[in-house]
Design a protein around this motif. Structure first.
Motif, PDB file in Angstrom:
ATOM      1  N   GLU A  67       3.772  11.172  -6.279  1.00 50.30           N
ATOM      2  CA  GLU A  67       2.678  11.639  -5.486  1.00 50.30           C
ATOM      3  C   GLU A  67       1.730  12.175  -6.869  1.00 50.30           C
ATOM      4  OE1 GLU A  67       2.959  12.483  -1.742  1.00 50.30           O
ATOM      5  OE2 GLU A  67       4.377  10.694  -0.804  1.00 50.30           O
ATOM      6  N   GLU A 122       7.593  11.748  -2.456  1.00 46.52           N
ATOM      7  CA  GLU A 122       6.717  13.162  -2.636  1.00 46.52           C
ATOM      8  C   GLU A 122       7.173  13.355  -4.115  1.00 46.52           C
ATOM      9  OE1 GLU A 122       8.534  16.773  -0.500  1.00 46.52           O
ATOM     10  OE2 GLU A 122       7.169  15.024   1.539  1.00 46.52           O
ATOM     11  N   GLU A 148       8.077   4.972   0.110  1.00 47.18           N
ATOM     12  CA  GLU A 148       8.329   6.652   0.747  1.00 47.18           C
ATOM     13  C   GLU A 148       9.691   6.280   0.950  1.00 47.18           C
ATOM     14  OE1 GLU A 148       6.741   8.465   1.592  1.00 47.18           O
ATOM     15  OE2 GLU A 148       5.088   8.340   0.680  1.00 47.18           O
ATOM     16  N   PRO A 155       5.448  -1.553   4.061  1.00 48.13           N
ATOM     17  CA  PRO A 155       4.395  -0.556   4.126  1.00 48.13           C
ATOM     18  C   PRO A 155       4.412   0.804   4.013  1.00 48.13           C
ATOM     19  CG  PRO A 155       6.078  -1.279   6.092  1.00 48.13           C
ATOM     20  CD  PRO A 155       6.129  -2.000   5.617  1.00 48.13           C
ATOM     21  N   GLU A 156       6.152   0.306   3.111  1.00 49.00           N
ATOM     22  CA  GLU A 156       6.951   1.785   2.687  1.00 49.00           C
ATOM     23  C   GLU A 156       5.418   2.451   0.973  1.00 49.00           C
ATOM     24  OE1 GLU A 156       9.883  -0.783   3.934  1.00 49.00           O
ATOM     25  OE2 GLU A 156       8.010  -0.706   3.074  1.00 49.00           O
ATOM     26  N   ALA A 157       5.361   2.146   0.573  1.00 54.74           N
ATOM     27  CA  ALA A 157       4.835   1.159  -0.422  1.00 54.74           C
ATOM     28  C   ALA A 157       2.903   1.666  -0.549  1.00 54.74           C
ATOM     29  CB  ALA A 157       4.550  -0.025  -1.268  1.00 54.74           C
ATOM     30  N   ARG A 158       2.516   2.836  -0.766  1.00 58.88           N
ATOM     31  CA  ARG A 158       1.678   3.781  -1.167  1.00 58.88           C
ATOM     32  C   ARG A 158       0.814   3.877  -2.185  1.00 58.88           C
ATOM     33  NH1 ARG A 158       1.979   9.541   2.098  1.00 58.88           N
ATOM     34  NH2 ARG A 158      -0.506   8.857   1.898  1.00 58.88           N
ATOM     35  N   PHE A 159      -0.498   2.899  -1.947  1.00 55.23           N
ATOM     36  CA  PHE A 159      -1.351   3.044  -3.560  1.00 55.23           C
ATOM     37  C   PHE A 159      -1.830   3.906  -3.814  1.00 55.23           C
ATOM     38  CE2 PHE A 159      -0.142  -1.136  -2.823  1.00 55.23           C
ATOM     39  CZ  PHE A 159      -0.038  -2.056  -3.977  1.00 55.23           C
ATOM     40  N   TRP A 160      -1.734   4.482  -4.521  1.00 56.09           N
ATOM     41  CA  TRP A 160      -2.490   5.792  -4.901  1.00 56.09           C
ATOM     42  C   TRP A 160      -3.871   6.153  -5.835  1.00 56.09           C
ATOM     43  CZ3 TRP A 160      -1.741  10.115  -2.009  1.00 56.09           C
ATOM     44  CH2 TRP A 160      -0.110  10.167  -1.504  1.00 56.09           C
ATOM     45  N   ILE A 197       1.975   3.337  -7.495  1.00 51.98           N
ATOM     46  CA  ILE A 197       2.661   3.132  -6.395  1.00 51.98           C
ATOM     47  C   ILE A 197       4.011   4.107  -6.052  1.00 51.98           C
ATOM     48  CG2 ILE A 197       3.374   1.694  -5.138  1.00 51.98           C
ATOM     49  CD1 ILE A 197       2.046  -0.475  -6.579  1.00 51.98           C
ATOM     50  N   THR A 198       3.671   4.449  -5.147  1.00 42.60           N
ATOM     51  CA  THR A 198       5.249   5.763  -5.059  1.00 42.60           C
ATOM     52  C   THR A 198       5.588   4.607  -3.729  1.00 42.60           C
ATOM     53  OG1 THR A 198       3.862   7.085  -2.846  1.00 42.60           O
ATOM     54  CG2 THR A 198       4.031   7.539  -5.508  1.00 42.60           C
ATOM     55  N   PRO A 249      -2.208  -1.521  -0.149  1.00 46.76           N
ATOM     56  CA  PRO A 249      -1.206  -1.909   0.700  1.00 46.76           C
ATOM     57  C   PRO A 249      -1.281  -3.467   1.393  1.00 46.76           C
ATOM     58  CG  PRO A 249      -3.637   0.179   1.228  1.00 46.76           C
ATOM     59  CD  PRO A 249      -3.320  -0.560   0.112  1.00 46.76           C
TER      60      PRO A 249
END
Length: 212
Positions: free
Chosen positions: A129, A126, A154, A206-211, A151-152, A201
């Protein structure tokens, strides 16, 4: 080749030649005003990196293996203050061709649309993000004009992008993710090898989120 740099007087103990130990001259200043210290330290760290490159790539290199370094393919990855220093180093030293900021606040802003080299942001959940606690990522993201990724991870935290998880016997999943994405970034931009992992993604991580 991987070069690790110890920024003297910023840590509680740095061993120097001749059995000398340098203490933390900057710790009191950091505690008094973290933001002012961060801006000052970013510029100091960039000078350290450039100095090390001078010593490795100059006419009389200090390391006998320096001839193995390809000066056209130098990248920099840093964590926390080191990540903030990566962008400033790219702006100030043309020898560094690509950079990664791992969970670091941009204490020194990037000038408007001025970072025209590959750069990757990789941070914890968070906090980093879009719209998160660290506003500097959104501010400076718009000023990166070359290839870039945001990339963040989670479930990650600030220490997830270091080797702390191994030292504390915690889950090494964060370390696995960090290694995978940083290696893919360097392979793509320093070796010219396409890396699908950086395209979006992944079922593997799956923990890696592309913004962006």
């Amino acid at each position: 080749m991987v070069v690790g740099i110890d920024h003297v007087h910023e840590s509680y103990g740095t061993t120097l030649p001749g059995d000398r130990l340098a203490g933390c001259a900057a710790c009191e200043e950091q505690q008094a005003d973290a933001w002012a210290f961060g801006a000052k330290a970013v510029k100091g760290r960039q000078a350290d990196v450039s100095f090390v490159l001078d010593r490795l790539l100059g006419r009389h290199p200090v390391w006998k293996g320096a001839r193995l370094i390809d000066r056209s393919r130098i990248g920099m990855a840093g964590h926390s203050l080191g990540g903030s220093s990566a962008s400033w180093t790219l702006l100030k030293d043309s020898r560094v061709r690509a950079g990664v900021n791992m969970d670091g606040t941009f204490f020194v802003p990037i000038a408007d649309k001025n970072l025209a080299r590959p750069f990757m942001l990789m941070g914890a959940g968070e906090v980093h993000e879009p719209g998160g606690k660290d506003f500097t990522w959104g501010r400076d993201w718009a000023r990166m004009t070359d290839w870039k990724r945001w990339i963040t991870v989670e479930g990650g935290d600030h220490a997830s992008f270091t080797d702390y998880p191994l030292l504390t016997k915690q889950s090494a999943r964060e370390l696995e993710i960090t290694r995978a994405y940083v290696v893919a970034f360097m392979d793509r931009h320093l070796r010219g090898r396409e890396q699908r992992l950086l395209d979006g993604p992944s079922a593997t991580f799956p923990e890696a989120r592309f913004w962006k």
